[in-house]
Design a protein around this motif. Structure first.
Motif, PDB file in Angstrom:
ATOM      1  N   PHE A 174      33.344 -54.213 -12.901  1.00  0.00           N
ATOM      2  CA  PHE A 174      34.031 -52.951 -12.591  1.00  0.00           C
ATOM      3  C   PHE A 174      33.388 -52.189 -11.426  1.00  0.00           C
ATOM      4  CE2 PHE A 174      36.237 -53.682 -16.442  1.00  0.00           C
ATOM      5  CZ  PHE A 174      37.273 -52.766 -16.567  1.00  0.00           C
ATOM      6  N   ASN A 175      32.266 -52.659 -10.920  1.00  0.00           N
ATOM      7  CA  ASN A 175      31.525 -51.875  -9.935  1.00  0.00           C
ATOM      8  C   ASN A 175      32.279 -51.591  -8.636  1.00  0.00           C
ATOM      9  OD1 ASN A 175      28.805 -51.088 -10.940  1.00  0.00           O
ATOM     10  ND2 ASN A 175      28.679 -53.278 -11.388  1.00  0.00           N
ATOM     11  N   PRO A 176      32.952 -52.565  -8.002  1.00  0.00           N
ATOM     12  CA  PRO A 176      33.680 -52.249  -6.769  1.00  0.00           C
ATOM     13  C   PRO A 176      34.781 -51.216  -6.981  1.00  0.00           C
ATOM     14  CG  PRO A 176      33.419 -54.625  -7.010  1.00  0.00           C
ATOM     15  CD  PRO A 176      33.021 -54.008  -8.308  1.00  0.00           C
ATOM     16  N   LEU A 177      35.461 -51.275  -8.131  1.00  0.00           N
ATOM     17  CA  LEU A 177      36.506 -50.305  -8.431  1.00  0.00           C
ATOM     18  C   LEU A 177      35.911 -48.913  -8.617  1.00  0.00           C
ATOM     19  CD1 LEU A 177      38.456 -52.418 -11.079  1.00  0.00           C
ATOM     20  CD2 LEU A 177      38.827 -52.345  -8.616  1.00  0.00           C
ATOM     21  N   ALA A 178      34.817 -48.846  -9.383  1.00  0.00           N
ATOM     22  CA  ALA A 178      34.162 -47.566  -9.626  1.00  0.00           C
ATOM     23  C   ALA A 178      33.664 -46.947  -8.330  1.00  0.00           C
ATOM     24  CB  ALA A 178      33.008 -47.750 -10.609  1.00  0.00           C
ATOM     25  N   ALA A 179      33.108 -47.774  -7.453  1.00  0.00           N
ATOM     26  CA  ALA A 179      32.566 -47.262  -6.189  1.00  0.00           C
ATOM     27  C   ALA A 179      33.632 -46.574  -5.352  1.00  0.00           C
ATOM     28  CB  ALA A 179      31.932 -48.399  -5.401  1.00  0.00           C
ATOM     29  N   MET A 180      34.871 -47.069  -5.423  1.00  0.00           N
ATOM     30  CA  MET A 180      35.972 -46.473  -4.653  1.00  0.00           C
ATOM     31  C   MET A 180      36.429 -45.147  -5.223  1.00  0.00           C
ATOM     32  SD  MET A 180      38.403 -49.820  -4.106  1.00  0.00           S
ATOM     33  CE  MET A 180      39.761 -48.799  -3.540  1.00  0.00           C
ATOM     34  N   ALA A 181      36.273 -44.963  -6.531  1.00  0.00           N
ATOM     35  CA  ALA A 181      36.962 -43.884  -7.230  1.00  0.00           C
ATOM     36  C   ALA A 181      36.117 -42.641  -7.462  1.00  0.00           C
ATOM     37  CB  ALA A 181      37.496 -44.393  -8.569  1.00  0.00           C
ATOM     38  N   GLY A 182      34.907 -42.604  -6.963  1.00  0.00           N
ATOM     39  CA  GLY A 182      34.082 -41.410  -7.107  1.00  0.00           C
ATOM     40  C   GLY A 182      34.124 -40.565  -5.835  1.00  0.00           C
ATOM     41  N   LYS A 183      34.229 -39.256  -6.004  1.00  0.00           N
ATOM     42  CA  LYS A 183      34.132 -38.373  -4.839  1.00  0.00           C
ATOM     43  C   LYS A 183      32.756 -38.510  -4.195  1.00  0.00           C
ATOM     44  CE  LYS A 183      37.386 -35.053  -6.857  1.00  0.00           C
ATOM     45  NZ  LYS A 183      37.551 -33.684  -7.420  1.00  0.00           N
ATOM     46  N   ILE A 184      31.754 -38.695  -5.032  1.00  0.00           N
ATOM     47  CA  ILE A 184      30.403 -39.022  -4.568  1.00  0.00           C
ATOM     48  C   ILE A 184      29.958 -40.260  -5.338  1.00  0.00           C
ATOM     49  CG2 ILE A 184      27.983 -38.313  -4.485  1.00  0.00           C
ATOM     50  CD1 ILE A 184      28.942 -35.439  -4.221  1.00  0.00           C
ATOM     51  N   THR A 185      29.624 -41.322  -4.623  1.00  0.00           N
ATOM     52  CA  THR A 185      29.223 -42.574  -5.261  1.00  0.00           C
ATOM     53  C   THR A 185      27.733 -42.813  -5.056  1.00  0.00           C
ATOM     54  OG1 THR A 185      31.404 -43.593  -5.115  1.00  0.00           O
ATOM     55  CG2 THR A 185      29.514 -45.082  -5.228  1.00  0.00           C
ATOM     56  N   ILE A 186      27.056 -43.051  -6.171  1.00  0.00           N
ATOM     57  CA  ILE A 186      25.619 -43.310  -6.178  1.00  0.00           C
ATOM     58  C   ILE A 186      25.418 -44.780  -6.540  1.00  0.00           C
ATOM     59  CG2 ILE A 186      23.407 -42.696  -7.226  1.00  0.00           C
ATOM     60  CD1 ILE A 186      24.732 -39.964  -7.960  1.00  0.00           C
ATOM     61  N   ALA A 187      24.830 -45.537  -5.639  1.00  0.00           N
ATOM     62  CA  ALA A 187      24.649 -46.976  -5.855  1.00  0.00           C
ATOM     63  C   ALA A 187      23.169 -47.309  -5.977  1.00  0.00           C
ATOM     64  CB  ALA A 187      25.266 -47.768  -4.707  1.00  0.00           C
ATOM     65  N   GLU A 188      22.815 -47.981  -7.060  1.00  0.00           N
ATOM     66  CA  GLU A 188      21.451 -48.489  -7.192  1.00  0.00           C
ATOM     67  C   GLU A 188      21.473 -49.989  -6.983  1.00  0.00           C
ATOM     68  OE1 GLU A 188      20.131 -48.900 -11.596  1.00  0.00           O
ATOM     69  OE2 GLU A 188      21.236 -47.009 -11.487  1.00  0.00           O
ATOM     70  N   VAL A 189      20.445 -50.491  -6.305  1.00  0.00           N
ATOM     71  CA  VAL A 189      20.430 -51.895  -5.898  1.00  0.00           C
ATOM     72  C   VAL A 189      19.037 -52.480  -6.093  1.00  0.00           C
ATOM     73  CG1 VAL A 189      22.256 -51.496  -4.204  1.00  0.00           C
ATOM     74  CG2 VAL A 189      19.870 -51.335  -3.485  1.00  0.00           C
ATOM     75  N   GLU A 190      18.964 -53.798  -5.981  1.00  0.00           N
ATOM     76  CA  GLU A 190      17.685 -54.485  -6.141  1.00  0.00           C
ATOM     77  C   GLU A 190      17.021 -54.816  -4.814  1.00  0.00           C
ATOM     78  OE1 GLU A 190      17.743 -57.608  -9.156  1.00  0.00           O
ATOM     79  OE2 GLU A 190      19.649 -56.810  -9.877  1.00  0.00           O
ATOM     80  N   GLU A 191      17.755 -54.647  -3.732  1.00  0.00           N
ATOM     81  CA  GLU A 191      17.187 -54.911  -2.405  1.00  0.00           C
ATOM     82  C   GLU A 191      17.934 -54.079  -1.371  1.00  0.00           C
ATOM     83  OE1 GLU A 191      16.548 -58.612   0.787  1.00  0.00           O
ATOM     84  OE2 GLU A 191      17.313 -59.003  -1.231  1.00  0.00           O
ATOM     85  N   ILE A 192      17.194 -53.492  -0.436  1.00  0.00           N
ATOM     86  CA  ILE A 192      17.788 -52.724   0.659  1.00  0.00           C
ATOM     87  C   ILE A 192      17.356 -53.348   1.981  1.00  0.00           C
ATOM     88  CG2 ILE A 192      17.945 -50.483   1.821  1.00  0.00           C
ATOM     89  CD1 ILE A 192      17.405 -49.151  -0.859  1.00  0.00           C
ATOM     90  N   VAL A 193      18.321 -53.611   2.855  1.00  0.00           N
ATOM     91  CA  VAL A 193      18.036 -54.173   4.170  1.00  0.00           C
ATOM     92  C   VAL A 193      18.498 -53.186   5.236  1.00  0.00           C
ATOM     93  CG1 VAL A 193      18.239 -56.531   3.323  1.00  0.00           C
ATOM     94  CG2 VAL A 193      20.252 -55.387   4.292  1.00  0.00           C
ATOM     95  N   GLU A 194      18.122 -53.454   6.461  1.00  0.00           N
ATOM     96  CA  GLU A 194      18.496 -52.561   7.556  1.00  0.00           C
ATOM     97  C   GLU A 194      19.969 -52.743   7.930  1.00  0.00           C
ATOM     98  OE1 GLU A 194      16.666 -50.152   8.920  1.00  0.00           O
ATOM     99  OE2 GLU A 194      15.135 -50.662   7.424  1.00  0.00           O
ATOM    100  N   ALA A 195      20.541 -51.718   8.516  1.00  0.00           N
ATOM    101  CA  ALA A 195      21.926 -51.796   8.986  1.00  0.00           C
ATOM    102  C   ALA A 195      22.061 -52.941   9.981  1.00  0.00           C
ATOM    103  CB  ALA A 195      22.323 -50.477   9.642  1.00  0.00           C
ATOM    104  N   GLY A 196      23.117 -53.743   9.827  1.00  0.00           N
ATOM    105  CA  GLY A 196      23.351 -54.882  10.702  1.00  0.00           C
ATOM    106  C   GLY A 196      22.873 -56.202  10.138  1.00  0.00           C
ATOM    107  N   GLU A 197      22.058 -56.164   9.079  1.00  0.00           N
ATOM    108  CA  GLU A 197      21.558 -57.406   8.501  1.00  0.00           C
ATOM    109  C   GLU A 197      22.579 -58.089   7.593  1.00  0.00           C
ATOM    110  OE1 GLU A 197      17.571 -57.677   6.996  1.00  0.00           O
ATOM    111  OE2 GLU A 197      16.934 -55.921   8.143  1.00  0.00           O
ATOM    112  N   LEU A 198      23.538 -57.323   7.070  1.00  0.00           N
ATOM    113  CA  LEU A 198      24.604 -57.915   6.263  1.00  0.00           C
ATOM    114  C   LEU A 198      25.763 -58.292   7.170  1.00  0.00           C
ATOM    115  CD1 LEU A 198      24.719 -55.419   3.232  1.00  0.00           C
ATOM    116  CD2 LEU A 198      23.513 -57.618   3.371  1.00  0.00           C
ATOM    117  N   THR A 199      26.276 -59.495   6.996  1.00  0.00           N
ATOM    118  CA  THR A 199      27.448 -59.875   7.781  1.00  0.00           C
ATOM    119  C   THR A 199      28.694 -59.251   7.163  1.00  0.00           C
ATOM    120  OG1 THR A 199      27.892 -61.865   6.471  1.00  0.00           O
ATOM    121  CG2 THR A 199      26.355 -62.079   8.322  1.00  0.00           C
TER     122      THR A 199
END
Length: 231
Positions: A174-199
């Motif tokens: 349900f995560n992609p749907l939930a992410a769209m439907a919040g006025k403010i979306t807070i995402a917790e993750v296991e890894e953060i990379v710099e902008a441009g590193e994800l294709t």
């Protein structure tokens, strides 16, 4: 501009009593457990929560139930939580049951700016009570309303600093749907990379939907119900 925050308590600090939350996850898979723990620590109450289910008694959204922080639960499945059952039977918790596919579409519709849609699911059952119906090609359909949250709490596997998210396997749920439907979306993750590193091809949720990103550690990755074969 980087959307990365360093404190879960700071990230949820503006979630006030009476807020509506949309929470990703399915059972205990892909749940934003660190954000939930921060909400538990803050003690905000009278929350309306839309999520597939309410975790178990001592994990996931069950933590908020134990503290009696949830006023209303919109869910499709509630069978693993004794606290949920007790509060519902005692009249302490308002419950709106929604078929799983309908709930998913209600959240997706809310995120897409669609206020309502018609579905055949639930026609002729208690789900239909009090809802508008309409016929299309001789078949009856129910009007269901989209859901928009003041906040959405989601769990992803990886993010970049601009909030683009990548989920891993069934933790997508349900995560992609939930992410769209919040006025403010807070995402917790296991890894953060710099902008441009994800294709572009590997991004599941574009950063335009995400306002805050946090790095979580020491995830328990519990199994909700362990089933094994006899030796």
């Amino acid at each position: 501009m980087s959307k990365v925050m360093n404190s879960f308590l700071e990230a949820v600090s503006d979630i006030q009593d009476g807020a509506t939350l949309i929470v990703g996850g399915f059972g205990l898979c892909g749940i934003p457990e660190k954000s939930i723990e921060a909400l538990q620590d803050r003690g905000v109450k009278d929350l309306t929560v839309a999520s597939n289910n309410c975790g178990v008694d001592d994990a996931g959204l069950g933590r908020l139930l134990v503290n009696k922080q949830i006023k209303k639960m919109i869910a499709s499945y509630v069978g693993e939580n004794k606290t949920f059952e007790k509060q519902f039977l005692n009249g302490e918790l308002e419950v709106e049951l929604s078929p799983q596919g309908t709930l998913a579409e209600r959240i997706r519709a809310g995120g897409a700016g669609i206020p309502g849609f018609y579905t055949a699911t639930g026609v002729g059952t208690p789900i239909a009570e009090g809802k508008e119906t309409k016929e299309f090609n001789g078949k009856t359909y129910l009007l269901e309303e989209g859901i928009v949250g003041d906040f959405a709490l989601v769990k992803a596997w990886k993010a970049d600093t601009l909030g683009n998210l990548v989920y891993r396997k069934t933790a997508m749920n349900f995560n992609p749907l939930a992410a769209m439907a919040g006025k403010i979306t807070i995402a917790e993750v296991e890894e953060i990379v710099e902008a441009g590193e994800l294709t572009p091809e590997e991004i599941d949720t574009p950063g335009i939907y995400v306002q805050r990103v946090l790095l979580g550690t020491d995830y328990e990755k519990r199994i909700e119900r362990l089933t094994v074969r006899k030796a």
